[in-house]
Design a protein around this motif. Structure first.
Motif, PDB file in Angstrom:
ATOM      1  N   THR A 183     -50.358 -18.862   9.523  1.00  0.00           N
ATOM      2  CA  THR A 183     -50.846 -18.080   8.392  1.00  0.00           C
ATOM      3  C   THR A 183     -52.099 -18.685   7.775  1.00  0.00           C
ATOM      4  O   THR A 183     -52.913 -17.968   7.203  1.00  0.00           O
ATOM      5  CB  THR A 183     -49.781 -17.951   7.305  1.00  0.00           C
ATOM      6  N   ALA A 206     -50.011 -17.428  16.050  1.00  0.00           N
ATOM      7  CA  ALA A 206     -50.984 -17.788  15.016  1.00  0.00           C
ATOM      8  C   ALA A 206     -50.291 -18.277  13.745  1.00  0.00           C
ATOM      9  O   ALA A 206     -49.233 -17.780  13.366  1.00  0.00           O
ATOM     10  CB  ALA A 206     -51.871 -16.593  14.688  1.00  0.00           C
ATOM     11  N   LEU A 259     -55.610 -17.368  14.232  1.00  0.00           N
ATOM     12  CA  LEU A 259     -55.919 -17.459  12.805  1.00  0.00           C
ATOM     13  C   LEU A 259     -57.413 -17.252  12.575  1.00  0.00           C
ATOM     14  O   LEU A 259     -57.821 -16.451  11.714  1.00  0.00           O
ATOM     15  CB  LEU A 259     -55.480 -18.828  12.280  1.00  0.00           C
TER      16      LEU A 259
END
Length: 288
Positions: free
Chosen positions: A171, A169, A149
């Motif tokens: 959001t 990852a 991220l």
């Protein structure tokens, strides 16, 4: 994401039912808590010990950096996940070195051998940028979990890297909070209240934290070839996040796996091959 014992989760579940505001306040404190530094795994020790070490300063913390490979080889930056450390990416270090690349990584603020009291994606982005100031442009950046991220957010903000890989990852900040609430036993109905309280009381005092830490709203640049890797059995990252990130990055590739979970995906030979292939552009990564 902090480890939450079953007894603590049960306590949060009960407290959420009888005193939601108190559950939110105590949950937010736990959300920022970074536990004791993760030890170097025996399997990663040889890679850890042969690194050339350095340090950069990030928000008053001394962030320890690591470098492997030939000094004049193109370098790839690796960013680890929550409650982890650079050495946990040892399999990637070996794979990338084997492809003729140099590798750079770091222990995030309050992680590994670095100093500091708290960390979020914001501090991880700052650490990535601080490392680039020393190392220069990267041939690629690879991040795991919150490191993936942060790497994407750093690219959006101008990080100079030719290629991008995000493994497991999330959001953004809301997705991290959603996972925390689930692991803590707190109901989804408290999500917005929890997120607002976290943003308001964040120790780093970042305006608009929820919107700032959102990789779907602030994607990596379209000219940076991107690969997302996600395991279907990941309990720490919602597999749907990979679909949302893939959709927010037109032209990106998506590789899905099964049975590896959140961390073992980092050691899977097929995943390592795909990451190296993407970073070196040696072949086209296909969906499976």
């Amino acid at each position: 994401m902090p480890y939450i014992p079953a007894a603590v989760s049960a306590g949060f579940r009960a407290l959420s039912a009888v005193a939601p505001p108190l559950a939110v306040r105590l949950g937010a404190r736990a959300f920022w808590r970074v536990g004791p530094p993760a030890p170097v795994r025996a399997a990663d020790l040889a890679v850890h010990e042969r690194a050339t070490r350095g340090a950069v300063l990030v928000a008053g913390a001394r962030v320890v950096t690591y470098r492997w490979g030939e000094p004049d080889a193109p370098a790839v930056l690796l960013a680890h996940g929550w409650q982890s450390r650079a050495s946990r990416l040892a399999a990637l270090v070996d794979a990338l070195e084997g492809a003729g690349l140099a590798v750079v990584s770091f222990d995030g603020v309050a992680h590994g051998d670095s100093t500091g009291r708290h960390m979020s994606a914001v501090e991880h982005v700052a650490a990535i940028r601080a490392v680039q100031e020393v190392e220069g442009r990267f041939a690629g950046v690879v991040g795991h979990s919150i490191g993936g991220l942060a790497a994407g957010l750093a690219l959006h903000d101008g990080l100079a890297a030719d290629r991008y890989v995000a493994v497991a990852a999330q959001t953004g900040a809301d997705a991290l909070a959603e996972t925390f609430l689930r692991l803590a036993g707190m109901p989804p109905a408290l999500h917005d209240r929890f997120c607002e309280h976290v943003a308001r009381t964040y120790p780093g005092n970042v305006p608009d934290l929820r919107s700032r830490v959102d990789l779907t709203a602030h994607p990596a640049p379209r000219h940076v070839p991107t690969l997302f890797v996600q395991d279907d059995d990941d309990r720490m990252t919602d597999p749907g996040d990979a679909l949302r990130l893939h959709a927010a990055h037109p032209g990106s590739e998506l590789l899905t796996t099964s049975g590896l979970g959140h961390n073992r995906v980092l050691d899977d030979p097929a995943v390592l091959d795909a990451v190296v292939a993407h970073v070196t552009a040696a072949r086209t990564v296909t969906r499976r």
